[in-house]
Design a protein around this motif. Structure first.
Motif, PDB file in Angstrom:
ATOM      1  N   MET A 118       0.824  -1.206   0.000  1.00 59.11           N
ATOM      2  CA  MET A 118       0.000   0.000   0.000  1.00 59.11           C
ATOM      3  C   MET A 118       0.858   1.257   0.000  1.00 59.11           C
ATOM      4  N   TRP A 119       1.925   1.265   0.791  1.00 58.32           N
ATOM      5  CA  TRP A 119       2.776   2.468   0.844  1.00 58.32           C
ATOM      6  C   TRP A 119       3.507   2.680  -0.479  1.00 58.32           C
ATOM      7  N   ALA A 120       3.849   1.575  -1.165  1.00 56.26           N
ATOM      8  CA  ALA A 120       4.446   1.729  -2.493  1.00 56.26           C
ATOM      9  C   ALA A 120       3.444   2.347  -3.457  1.00 56.26           C
ATOM     10  N   ARG A 121       2.209   1.934  -3.369  1.00 53.68           N
ATOM     11  CA  ARG A 121       1.172   2.465  -4.248  1.00 53.68           C
ATOM     12  C   ARG A 121       0.958   3.956  -4.020  1.00 53.68           C
ATOM     13  N   LEU A 122       1.071   4.388  -2.774  1.00 46.48           N
ATOM     14  CA  LEU A 122       0.853   5.793  -2.439  1.00 46.48           C
ATOM     15  C   LEU A 122       2.122   6.628  -2.540  1.00 46.48           C
ATOM     16  N   GLY A 123       3.223   6.014  -2.939  1.00 54.11           N
ATOM     17  CA  GLY A 123       4.454   6.769  -3.120  1.00 54.11           C
ATOM     18  C   GLY A 123       5.085   7.231  -1.826  1.00 54.11           C
ATOM     19  N   ILE A 124       4.940   6.439  -0.753  1.00 56.56           N
ATOM     20  CA  ILE A 124       5.538   6.808   0.537  1.00 56.56           C
ATOM     21  C   ILE A 124       7.037   6.519   0.453  1.00 56.56           C
ATOM     22  N   SER A 125       7.842   7.566   0.534  1.00 56.71           N
ATOM     23  CA  SER A 125       9.272   7.474   0.221  1.00 56.71           C
ATOM     24  C   SER A 125      10.109   7.187   1.461  1.00 56.71           C
ATOM     25  N   TYR A 126       9.707   6.190   2.238  1.00 56.13           N
ATOM     26  CA  TYR A 126      10.448   5.890   3.463  1.00 56.13           C
ATOM     27  C   TYR A 126      11.834   5.342   3.126  1.00 56.13           C
ATOM     28  N   ASP A 127      12.785   5.607   4.023  1.00 58.47           N
ATOM     29  CA  ASP A 127      14.143   5.106   3.878  1.00 58.47           C
ATOM     30  C   ASP A 127      14.363   3.818   4.664  1.00 58.47           C
ATOM     31  N   GLN A 128      13.504   3.592   5.646  1.00 58.00           N
ATOM     32  CA  GLN A 128      13.686   2.424   6.511  1.00 58.00           C
ATOM     33  C   GLN A 128      12.317   1.947   6.974  1.00 58.00           C
ATOM     34  N   PHE A 129      12.110   0.641   6.940  1.00 63.69           N
ATOM     35  CA  PHE A 129      10.845   0.050   7.382  1.00 63.69           C
ATOM     36  C   PHE A 129      11.139  -0.845   8.582  1.00 63.69           C
ATOM     37  N   MET A 130      10.758  -0.365   9.757  1.00 60.17           N
ATOM     38  CA  MET A 130      11.037  -1.068  10.999  1.00 60.17           C
ATOM     39  C   MET A 130      10.000  -2.165  11.250  1.00 60.17           C
ATOM     40  N   ARG A 131      10.472  -3.317  11.688  1.00 67.26           N
ATOM     41  CA  ARG A 131       9.582  -4.368  12.178  1.00 67.26           C
ATOM     42  C   ARG A 131      10.082  -4.767  13.553  1.00 67.26           C
ATOM     43  N   THR A 132       9.205  -4.721  14.538  1.00 63.66           N
ATOM     44  CA  THR A 132       9.654  -4.947  15.913  1.00 63.66           C
ATOM     45  C   THR A 132       9.973  -6.413  16.205  1.00 63.66           C
ATOM     46  N   THR A 133       9.708  -7.301  15.243  1.00 66.59           N
ATOM     47  CA  THR A 133      10.143  -8.689  15.398  1.00 66.59           C
ATOM     48  C   THR A 133      11.572  -8.890  14.896  1.00 66.59           C
ATOM     49  N   ALA A 134      12.203  -7.860  14.357  1.00 61.45           N
ATOM     50  CA  ALA A 134      13.574  -7.969  13.860  1.00 61.45           C
ATOM     51  C   ALA A 134      14.538  -8.196  15.026  1.00 61.45           C
ATOM     52  N   PRO A 135      15.512  -9.103  14.879  1.00 62.88           N
ATOM     53  CA  PRO A 135      16.457  -9.380  15.971  1.00 62.88           C
ATOM     54  C   PRO A 135      17.187  -8.141  16.474  1.00 62.88           C
ATOM     55  N   ALA A 136      17.587  -7.233  15.563  1.00 59.19           N
ATOM     56  CA  ALA A 136      18.320  -6.040  15.993  1.00 59.19           C
ATOM     57  C   ALA A 136      17.457  -5.159  16.889  1.00 59.19           C
ATOM     58  N   HIS A 137      16.145  -5.068  16.587  1.00 56.90           N
ATOM     59  CA  HIS A 137      15.262  -4.269  17.439  1.00 56.90           C
ATOM     60  C   HIS A 137      15.118  -4.916  18.815  1.00 56.90           C
ATOM     61  N   LYS A 138      14.911  -6.218  18.853  1.00 54.13           N
ATOM     62  CA  LYS A 138      14.773  -6.910  20.141  1.00 54.13           C
ATOM     63  C   LYS A 138      16.021  -6.684  21.003  1.00 54.13           C
ATOM     64  N   HIS A 139      17.173  -6.780  20.383  1.00 52.55           N
ATOM     65  CA  HIS A 139      18.428  -6.546  21.104  1.00 52.55           C
ATOM     66  C   HIS A 139      18.481  -5.120  21.635  1.00 52.55           C
ATOM     67  N   GLY A 140      18.064  -4.153  20.812  1.00 54.19           N
ATOM     68  CA  GLY A 140      18.102  -2.763  21.234  1.00 54.19           C
ATOM     69  C   GLY A 140      17.162  -2.462  22.388  1.00 54.19           C
ATOM     70  N   VAL A 141      15.973  -3.062  22.369  1.00 55.00           N
ATOM     71  CA  VAL A 141      15.004  -2.845  23.447  1.00 55.00           C
ATOM     72  C   VAL A 141      15.551  -3.389  24.765  1.00 55.00           C
ATOM     73  N   ARG A 142      16.087  -4.586  24.736  1.00 59.66           N
ATOM     74  CA  ARG A 142      16.634  -5.177  25.956  1.00 59.66           C
ATOM     75  C   ARG A 142      17.830  -4.371  26.459  1.00 59.66           C
ATOM     76  N   ALA A 143      18.637  -3.853  25.537  1.00 58.81           N
ATOM     77  CA  ALA A 143      19.778  -3.021  25.934  1.00 58.81           C
ATOM     78  C   ALA A 143      19.319  -1.729  26.592  1.00 58.81           C
ATOM     79  N   LEU A 144      18.234  -1.131  26.081  1.00 54.56           N
ATOM     80  CA  LEU A 144      17.705   0.099  26.670  1.00 54.56           C
ATOM     81  C   LEU A 144      17.178  -0.158  28.075  1.00 54.56           C
ATOM     82  N   ILE A 145      16.452  -1.253  28.241  1.00 53.08           N
ATOM     83  CA  ILE A 145      15.928  -1.586  29.575  1.00 53.08           C
ATOM     84  C   ILE A 145      17.076  -1.841  30.547  1.00 53.08           C
ATOM     85  N   ASP A 146      18.087  -2.568  30.084  1.00 54.26           N
ATOM     86  CA  ASP A 146      19.256  -2.825  30.940  1.00 54.26           C
ATOM     87  C   ASP A 146      19.943  -1.512  31.325  1.00 54.26           C
ATOM     88  N   ARG A 147      20.024  -0.594  30.384  1.00 50.64           N
ATOM     89  CA  ARG A 147      20.688   0.685  30.662  1.00 50.64           C
ATOM     90  C   ARG A 147      19.913   1.469  31.713  1.00 50.64           C
TER      91      ARG A 147
END
Length: 516
Positions: free
Chosen positions: A80-109
């Motif tokens: 849908m965003w491609a159809r509407l020409g949404i020119s995002y540079d990054q598409f975040m998914r919270t199931t991504a391993p890097a995001h999970k690692h970052g969330v746990r690191a923030l809580i630990d901090r």
């Protein structure tokens, strides 16, 4: 070149994209495109919020795993965003391993800096799965969540980890008082200040027995591992998208602007800055809380049953016309309404008649009277733009007066109206009949092309495909997406070869002239 990191709320992965999602993404996309044309180093982030009880329930109802479910939903949103020409540079998914690692690191901090910011507590209250929030009494109407009136609240009794939000109440108040532009528009800031007057409460940041979640780094006194509350997972996506906690994330963080709906302003203007302060991290520069798109006075919502097929809405007049209508008709600082009648009226008046007709007849006259080549005109060709309108256009898009794309378009359409008035006043078709008026004719046509080229540049953030098509038909060189606002005054269309083609905005059949 200034850095401009822009984010929208990540969309909850429990259904298809709707008009409310589209409004936010289109508005933020216009802001991102504007800043690119200003020459800024833009990073535009959108994405999906993929954990939580609501997602798990929706997946179970479909008979699939939560991961398979969110994979399918994410693909639907991206199409849908491609159809509407949404020119995002990054598409975040919270199931991504890097995001999970970052969330746990923030809580630990946070825990390492202030060990008692997290504490265990038995809690009971009404939980709204739609909001993924425990609801206060003043947020419940007739036994239902005010934002999700068709959902049944769940009475929940758990022993969870809590975040000591009350510790940061004075900090948040100082933030809003000392940095009044941190939260805009002013109505949102006043709402949060009123909330602070009522007093904050500490918040539960884990859920017992919630398996579709990021495991919370701290275990309970009984050794239980709990799932991280979905908002304590979702809010950090703006930070984890920069690579946090790995070295170099500071090159992008903090964000210059979070664009979110007014229903989640509290989370972004109270809880998120409190989390960052607890972690000793920089705060985003600004949060903009836009209003709702209404249909028949009701907010678009899957759970509330107020829906309008997004694909059908786009199909009516095409993606760019849909983008224009939403951003022109619905204020970005308040609620606004969608109706088919208003869509057709504005499309016909603004796009087909005013702008489309201006482009079509200018190009047609150039082909007829100048063999399709833009003449030199005169050294002091008339400038159909108004300096005050251009200043207001920029002020409505660069944050000077907030983020008000509807006002920027209002200013731009004044220029379109002036160009149409200029055509009627000069009557090039009459000038063409008089050989002695040849110089004046060329002066008029050159001025019109110059103004259309300017219109294309200023319209590109809002209607990127149509602006690029007009740029091409005018015979302008290069890519309009890389044409900067600073180059506008230097635009010289002399020698461009125009090409007419089909109307940029065909008139609706119901309003087409007889025999057309």
């Amino acid at each position: 070149m200034s850095r401009f990191y822009l984010t929208t709320a990540i969309d909850y992965a429990n259904g298809d994209p709707h008009l409310g999602h589209a409004f936010e993404k289109i508005g933020a996309d216009a802001i991102a495109r504007y800043h690119r044309q200003r020459g800024d180093d833009v990073q535009f982030l959108i994405g999906m919020d993929e954990h939580g009880q609501k997602v798990a329930q929706a997946a179970a109802a479909r008979g699939v795993t939560p991961q398979a479910f969110v994979d399918e939903i994410a693909a639907t949103f991206q199409r849908m965003w491609a159809r509407l020409g949404i020119s995002y540079d990054q598409f975040m998914r919270t199931t991504a391993p890097a995001h999970k690692h970052g969330v746990r690191a923030l809580i630990d901090r946070i825990h390492q800096r202030n060990p008692d910011d997290f504490y265990e507590k038995a809690y009971e209250g009404w939980y709204c799965v739609g909001c993924e929030l425990f609801k206060r009494d003043d947020e419940i109407v007739d036994g239902k969540c005010a934002l999700h009136p068709t959902r049944t609240l769940e009475w929940t009794e758990e022993r969870n980890w809590f975040f000591r939000l009350t510790r940061y109440q004075d900090f948040v108040r100082r933030l809003l008082v000392e940095r009044p532009h941190y939260l805009q528009p002013e109505t949102r800031r006043n709402e949060i200040l009123a909330l602070l007057d009522q007093g904050l409460e500490d918040i539960s940041v884990t859920r017992a027995r919630l398996t579709w979640a990021i495991p919370f780094p701290l275990r309970t006194s009984t050794g239980e591992e709990q799932g991280t509350w979905v908002w304590f997972d979702a809010l950090p996506n703006y930070l984890t998208a920069t690579g946090y906690p790995e070295p170099g994330y500071e090159a992008r963080w903090p964000a210059q602007l979070h664009v979110v709906g007014k229903d989640i302003t509290r989370l972004h203007a109270v809880i998120w800055p409190a989390m960052l302060e607890a972690a000793g991290l920089a705060l985003p520069e600004r949060v903009w809380g836009h209003g709702f798109v209404l249909l028949g006075g009701e907010r678009f919502s899957k759970s509330a049953g107020v829906r309008l097929d997004l694909g059908e809405s786009i199909d009516r007049f095409g993606p760019d016309a849909f983008r224009y209508f939403l951003l022109r008709e619905v204020p970005f600082d308040a609620d606004g309404s969608f109706s088919w009648e208003r869509f057709e009226d504005r499309y016909t008046a603004d796009l087909a008649n005013a702008f489309g007709n201006l482009a079509s007849r200018t190009i047609a006259m150039l082909e007829k009277y100048c063999d399709g080549v833009v003449p030199a005109g005169t050294p002091n060709a008339v400038d159909l733009a108004d300096a005050a309108d251009l200043l207001e256009y920029h002020a409505a898009m660069d944050g000077t007066r907030g983020y008000l794309p509807h006002e920027a378009l209002q200013r731009l359409w004044r220029s379109v109206a002036r160009a149409n008035e200029y055509v009627q006043l000069q009557q090039p078709w009459a000038l063409a009949k008089d050989p002695a008026a040849r110089e004046t004719l060329e002066h008029v046509l050159a001025s019109l092309v110059r103004q259309l080229a300017r219109h294309a540049i200023y319209l590109a953030p809002f209607m990127p495909t149509k602006a690029a098509e007009l740029w091409r038909r005018l015979g302008a060189p290069g890519d309009i997406a890389t044409t900067r606002f600073a180059d506008v005054d230097a635009v010289d269309p002399t020698g461009w070869r125009v090409s007419k083609g089909e109307p940029l905005f065909p008139r609706p059949e119901a309003q087409a002239p007889a025999g057309a």
